[in-house]
Design a protein around this motif. Structure first.
Motif, short mmCIF file in Angstrom:
data_model
loop_
_atom_site.label_atom_id
_atom_site.label_comp_id
_atom_site.label_asym_id
_atom_site.label_seq_id
_atom_site.Cartn_x
_atom_site.Cartn_y
_atom_site.Cartn_z
N VAL A 225 3.88 -1.03 -3.78
CA VAL A 225 3.16 -0.40 -4.89
C VAL A 225 2.17 0.62 -4.36
CG1 VAL A 225 1.61 -0.80 -6.83
CG2 VAL A 225 3.47 -2.42 -6.36
N ALA A 226 1.48 0.28 -3.28
CA ALA A 226 0.53 1.22 -2.69
C ALA A 226 1.24 2.49 -2.22
CB ALA A 226 -0.21 0.55 -1.53
N LEU A 227 2.41 2.33 -1.61
CA LEU A 227 3.15 3.49 -1.14
C LEU A 227 3.62 4.36 -2.30
CD1 LEU A 227 5.30 1.85 1.68
CD2 LEU A 227 3.14 3.08 1.90
N LEU A 228 4.03 3.74 -3.40
CA LEU A 228 4.45 4.50 -4.57
C LEU A 228 3.30 5.31 -5.15
CD1 LEU A 228 6.65 1.78 -6.31
CD2 LEU A 228 7.48 3.88 -5.23
N ARG A 229 2.13 4.70 -5.22
CA ARG A 229 0.98 5.41 -5.77
C ARG A 229 0.58 6.59 -4.86
NH1 ARG A 229 2.36 1.94 -8.95
NH2 ARG A 229 3.83 3.68 -9.20
N LEU A 230 0.73 6.39 -3.54
CA LEU A 230 0.44 7.48 -2.61
C LEU A 230 1.47 8.60 -2.75
CD1 LEU A 230 -0.54 5.43 0.58
CD2 LEU A 230 -2.05 6.93 -0.75
N ALA A 231 2.76 8.21 -2.91
CA ALA A 231 3.80 9.22 -3.10
C ALA A 231 3.56 10.03 -4.37
CB ALA A 231 5.17 8.56 -3.14
N GLU A 232 3.11 9.36 -5.43
CA GLU A 232 2.78 10.06 -6.67
C GLU A 232 1.71 11.12 -6.45
OE1 GLU A 232 3.49 6.79 -10.24
OE2 GLU A 232 1.55 6.91 -9.25
N ARG A 233 0.81 10.84 -5.54
CA ARG A 233 -0.32 11.74 -5.29
C ARG A 233 -0.03 12.76 -4.21
NH1 ARG A 233 -1.90 7.14 -7.42
NH2 ARG A 233 -3.85 6.99 -8.61
N GLY A 234 1.23 12.82 -3.74
CA GLY A 234 1.61 13.84 -2.78
C GLY A 234 1.23 13.54 -1.35
N ALA A 235 0.97 12.27 -1.02
CA ALA A 235 0.56 11.92 0.34
C ALA A 235 1.72 11.96 1.32
CB ALA A 235 -0.07 10.53 0.36
N GLY A 236 2.96 11.93 0.80
CA GLY A 236 4.12 11.94 1.68
C GLY A 236 5.34 11.38 0.99
N VAL A 237 6.40 11.20 1.77
CA VAL A 237 7.67 10.66 1.27
C VAL A 237 7.69 9.16 1.59
CG1 VAL A 237 10.18 10.72 1.47
CG2 VAL A 237 8.85 12.84 1.62
N ALA A 238 7.87 8.34 0.56
CA ALA A 238 7.92 6.89 0.76
C ALA A 238 9.35 6.46 1.06
CB ALA A 238 7.41 6.17 -0.48
N VAL A 239 9.55 5.78 2.19
CA VAL A 239 10.86 5.22 2.52
C VAL A 239 10.87 3.78 2.03
CG1 VAL A 239 12.46 4.60 4.36
CG2 VAL A 239 11.14 6.72 4.52
N LEU A 240 11.64 3.56 0.95
CA LEU A 240 11.70 2.25 0.31
C LEU A 240 13.15 1.97 -0.07
CD1 LEU A 240 8.49 2.55 -1.90
CD2 LEU A 240 8.79 1.02 0.04
N SER A 241 13.38 0.98 -0.91
CA SER A 241 14.74 0.70 -1.37
C SER A 241 15.06 1.58 -2.58
CB SER A 241 14.89 -0.78 -1.75
OG SER A 241 13.99 -1.11 -2.80
N THR A 242 16.33 1.67 -2.92
CA THR A 242 16.75 2.56 -4.00
C THR A 242 16.22 2.14 -5.36
OG1 THR A 242 18.82 1.32 -4.14
CG2 THR A 242 18.84 3.35 -2.84
N SER A 243 15.86 0.86 -5.51
CA SER A 243 15.36 0.39 -6.81
C SER A 243 13.84 0.43 -6.90
CB SER A 243 15.84 -1.04 -7.08
OG SER A 243 15.28 -1.93 -6.14
N SER A 244 13.18 1.00 -5.90
CA SER A 244 11.74 0.90 -5.83
C SER A 244 10.99 1.89 -6.70
CB SER A 244 11.26 1.09 -4.37
OG SER A 244 11.72 0.06 -3.56
N ALA A 245 11.61 2.98 -7.07
CA ALA A 245 10.89 4.04 -7.78
C ALA A 245 10.33 3.52 -9.09
CB ALA A 245 11.80 5.22 -8.03
N GLN A 246 9.04 3.64 -9.25
CA GLN A 246 8.36 3.20 -10.46
C GLN A 246 7.35 4.27 -10.85
OE1 GLN A 246 6.54 -0.61 -9.89
NE2 GLN A 246 8.25 -1.43 -8.74
N GLY A 247 7.06 4.34 -12.13
CA GLY A 247 6.05 5.27 -12.57
C GLY A 247 6.64 6.61 -12.94
N ALA A 248 5.91 7.34 -13.72
CA ALA A 248 6.39 8.63 -14.23
C ALA A 248 6.58 9.62 -13.09
CB ALA A 248 5.38 9.18 -15.24
#
Length: 291
Positions: A225-248
């Motif tokens: 979740v922390a990585l997703l919120r950082l990715a939303e804010r442009g901190a970088g590319v999050a390497v996660l699983s294909t089902s991980s994308a959450q949020g607008a």
């Protein structure tokens, strides 16, 4: 054909008469006689010879009897196994889970268990997946939900609940917002990934190693979740699983050349599983695999 018909038939043979079978089963003699006759009609064959004071098996009855007893034994085994998972199951289960676990089916099952099986006492422990496996092997944990790539440690049994490729999670409109990616496409990007000892991190590092690439990570965290919120804010590319994308506005773009999937699984020792551990393992496996 019904199971009680087979039970009556076997009892008559064992006791030698309808009267003795009725006394043993506390059923009227006429009831047993009626049901055995109904069984014979359904099979289209006579199973018992009723001449004299004792009944005898016909050749068909001799062939059917062991099958009937096998079916009854299987039914008894099913009932015995189910009884282990009834509310009477008691004991303490030391349950491990990946740090920052927020998976709804997992949490729902743990919460529900307190209501449906009050005799089971749960002790929860968070840690990285590698350490959780070590704790289960050492016996300090009974069961654990872990993330991993490849195989689990020898001596453990794994129930895989999620098995999916790794992906780059990026905001919509990002230069890597494509249909698919290669791991080399991450060159020049800030990489966000989970900490060492997690399944996604292991899958990322193994896949990069097989391609001769460096598995660089600029920011790591214990929670996706922390990585997703950082990715939303442009901190970088999050390497996660294909089902991980959450949020607008977030998209998960799979890597077509990733050699190893990220897995989420329940691990337990192959031996010394108490009824309470088997119950929780079955409930968690069913809830998470059907999600």
């Amino acid at each position: 054909m019904e199971m009680h018909q087979l039970r009556y038939f076997a009892a008559v043979v064992d006791e030698g008469s309808f009267t003795a079978a009725a006394n043993r089963l506390h059923v009227s003699q006429s009831g047993i006689s009626t049901q055995v006759a109904k069984l014979e009609r359904e099979l289209g064959q006579q199973l018992l010879e009723r001449s004299g004071r004792r009944v005898r098996l016909t050749p068909v009855g001799e062939a059917v009897l062991p099958l009937a007893k096998s079916a009854l034994a299987t039914l008894d085994a099913i009932q015995h196994t189910a009884a282990e998972f009834a509310d009477a199951v008691r004991g303490r289960v030391r349950l491990g889970m990946i740090t920052g676990c927020s998976i709804p089916p997992f949490l729902d099952t743990v919460a529900e268990l307190g209501h449906t099986h009050p005799g089971i006492e749960l002790s929860l422990h968070e840690d990285h997946s590698d350490l959780l496996q070590s704790h289960v092997l050492a016996g300090s944990l009974d069961l654990a939900l872990i993330g991993y790539a490849g195989e689990v440690s020898p001596g453990l049994e794994a129930t895989v609940v999620i098995d999916e490729p790794i992906a780059a999670v990026v905001p919509a409109g990002h230069p890597l917002d494509r249909n698919t990616l290669q791991l080399a496409d991450l060159d020049g990007e800030k990489i966000l990934c989970l900490s060492q000892g997690t399944g996604i991190r292991a899958a990322y590092e193994r896949s990069c190693a097989q391609l001769g690439l460096g598995a660089r990570v600029d920011i790591d965290a214990s929670s996706p979740v922390a990585l997703l919120r950082l990715a939303e804010r442009g901190a970088g590319v999050a390497v996660l699983s294909t089902s991980s994308a959450q949020g607008a506005g977030l998209r998960a773009v799979p890597f077509v050349d990733a050699a190893t999937n990220a897995r989420l699984g329940l691990v337990a020792r192959r031996d010394q599983q108490s009824p309470a551990v088997r119950l929780l393992l079955a409930k968690l496996g069913t809830a998470m695999c059907s999600d």
